[in-house]
Enzyme design. Structure first.
Site, PDB file in Angstrom:
ATOM      1  N   CYS A  30       0.804  -1.222   0.000  1.00 53.47           N
ATOM      2  CA  CYS A  30       0.000   0.000   0.000  1.00 53.47           C
ATOM      3  C   CYS A  30       0.841   1.277   0.000  1.00 53.47           C
ATOM      4  CB  CYS A  30      -0.944  -0.004   1.193  1.00 53.47           C
ATOM      5  SG  CYS A  30      -2.013  -1.452   1.268  1.00 53.47           S
ATOM      6  N   ASN A  36     -10.146  -0.653  -0.397  1.00 51.73           N
ATOM      7  CA  ASN A  36      -8.689  -0.557  -0.316  1.00 51.73           C
ATOM      8  C   ASN A  36      -8.101  -1.042  -1.634  1.00 51.73           C
ATOM      9  OD1 ASN A  36      -5.962  -0.880   0.175  1.00 51.73           O
ATOM     10  ND2 ASN A  36      -6.208  -1.869   2.156  1.00 51.73           N
ATOM     11  N   HIS A  82      -3.601   6.863   2.604  1.00 46.57           N
ATOM     12  CA  HIS A  82      -3.973   5.591   2.003  1.00 46.57           C
ATOM     13  C   HIS A  82      -5.381   5.220   2.466  1.00 46.57           C
ATOM     14  CE1 HIS A  82      -4.202   1.481   0.878  1.00 46.57           C
ATOM     15  NE2 HIS A  82      -3.983   1.006   2.082  1.00 46.57           N
TER      16      HIS A  82
END
Length: 328
Positions: A113, A283, A253
């Site tokens: 990520c 996500n 994020h």
């Protein structure tokens, strides 16, 4: 002073949308359960014939068009992904071919990520030292292909898509002010894909043991993420003698609404300065920040001269931040 400046943004997601109500028919969960715990309402899922390179290429085309840069002017193409089309060649090489970016060196990086911020850090260094003048940085994932759709704790979290930026060498005070990247491999087992590498090659046993899917210890990741993202945000500000009050837009994020809210509270940021689109995409790992950036940019949320702070945390464990002054 010559700085690495973002001159174009782009993004791409699959057409197919999977809502929480759709998930209710697939696994033991509910819209209320998912929304309360994650803030996610829906996510985009790649279809047959769609790959990480598909969305990376589309996002790149949008960024190049906005920047007014031809693909054959690019010096480098960096793709941040943990779901490449193949173990090799690099997905970036496929994107290079798709774009006909004839002189660009192309390579992938794997930092989960945090990957897009790692890519920006590399681009910033290459431009500052004069090794490149035009770089395409892409975060792209098709996570739906490594999600265990029988595990309600993880299958609700992830989505597919890509975001891209063109980074150019420009004179002036705008552009990337500093980048900060970190990792701690002692925690690797908290968030990983155990199968399909050379430690656990693709076999029937790997498949039967479900090692091909994302494995995550959510509670432990949550605690480490909040602390690390807060610390690396302050690191960026302190390096540039700035404070939280100077930030015009914070783009973290997009992993979990609780994580984003906790970081915003710890930093003392007003809610209207925190950009969130998690509810519509889930996500998307390395794609989440550039996807959100493109959305914010095209909607007029970002103005010339704004101070932007990017902040991410992911498997590895990895984390990082990028502070930049916007110019468009």
């Amino acid at each position: 002073m010559q700085r690495a400046t973002i001159t174009g943004t782009g993004s791409a997601v699959p057409d197919r949308v999977l809502t929480n109500h759709d998930l209710e028919r697939m696994v033991d969960t509910s819209d209320e359960w998912v929304t309360t715990r994650t803030g996610i309402k829906e996510r985009h899922i790649a279809g047959d014939g769609e790959f990480t390179s598909t969305f990376a290429t589309r996002a790149a085309e949008g960024a190049l068009q906005m920047a007014g840069v031809r693909a054959d002017e690019l010096d480098q193409i960096i793709v941040a992904t943990v779901t490449p089309d193949f173990p090799f060649p690099a997905t970036a090489c496929i994107v290079q071919h798709n774009l006909n970016a004839t002189k660009a060196a192309a390579f992938d990086i794997s930092a989960a990520c945090s990957g897009f911020l790692y890519g920006l850090s590399l681009a910033d260094k290459a431009i500052r030292c004069g090794a490149a003048s035009k770089i395409l940085v892409i975060g792209a994932e098709v996570l739906s292909r490594i999600v265990d759709w029988t595990d309600r704790n993880t299958c609700c979290l992830f989505g597919d898509g890509a975001g891209a930026v063109v980074v150019e060498a420009r004179e002036g005070e705008s552009g990337i002010l500093s980048t900060h990247i970190h990792s701690d491999g002692s925690y690797w087992e908290l968030l990983c894909q155990r199968g399909c590498g050379n430690r656990n090659p693709a076999t029937q046993k790997t498949l039967d043991d479900r090692l091909i899917y994302i494995s995550m210890q959510g509670n432990e990741v949550f605690k480490l993420a909040v602390r690390a993202m807060e610390e690396v945000a302050h690191e960026a500000l302190n390096t540039n003698n700035l404070t939280v009050a100077d930030i015009d837009l914070f783009i973290p994020h997009q992993a979990n609404r609780r994580i984003i809210d906790a970081i915003g509270k710890r930093l003392g940021l007003d809610g209207d300065k925190v950009y969130i689109n998690l509810e519509r995409y889930g996500n998307t790992s390395g794609a989440s920040i550039p996807l959100a950036l493109d959305e914010a940019n095209r909607s007029g949320r970002i103005k010339k001269g704004d101070l932007l702070l990017f902040d991410a945390f992911g498997g590895g464990l990895t984390w990082g931040s990028v502070l930049l002054r916007w110019q468009s």
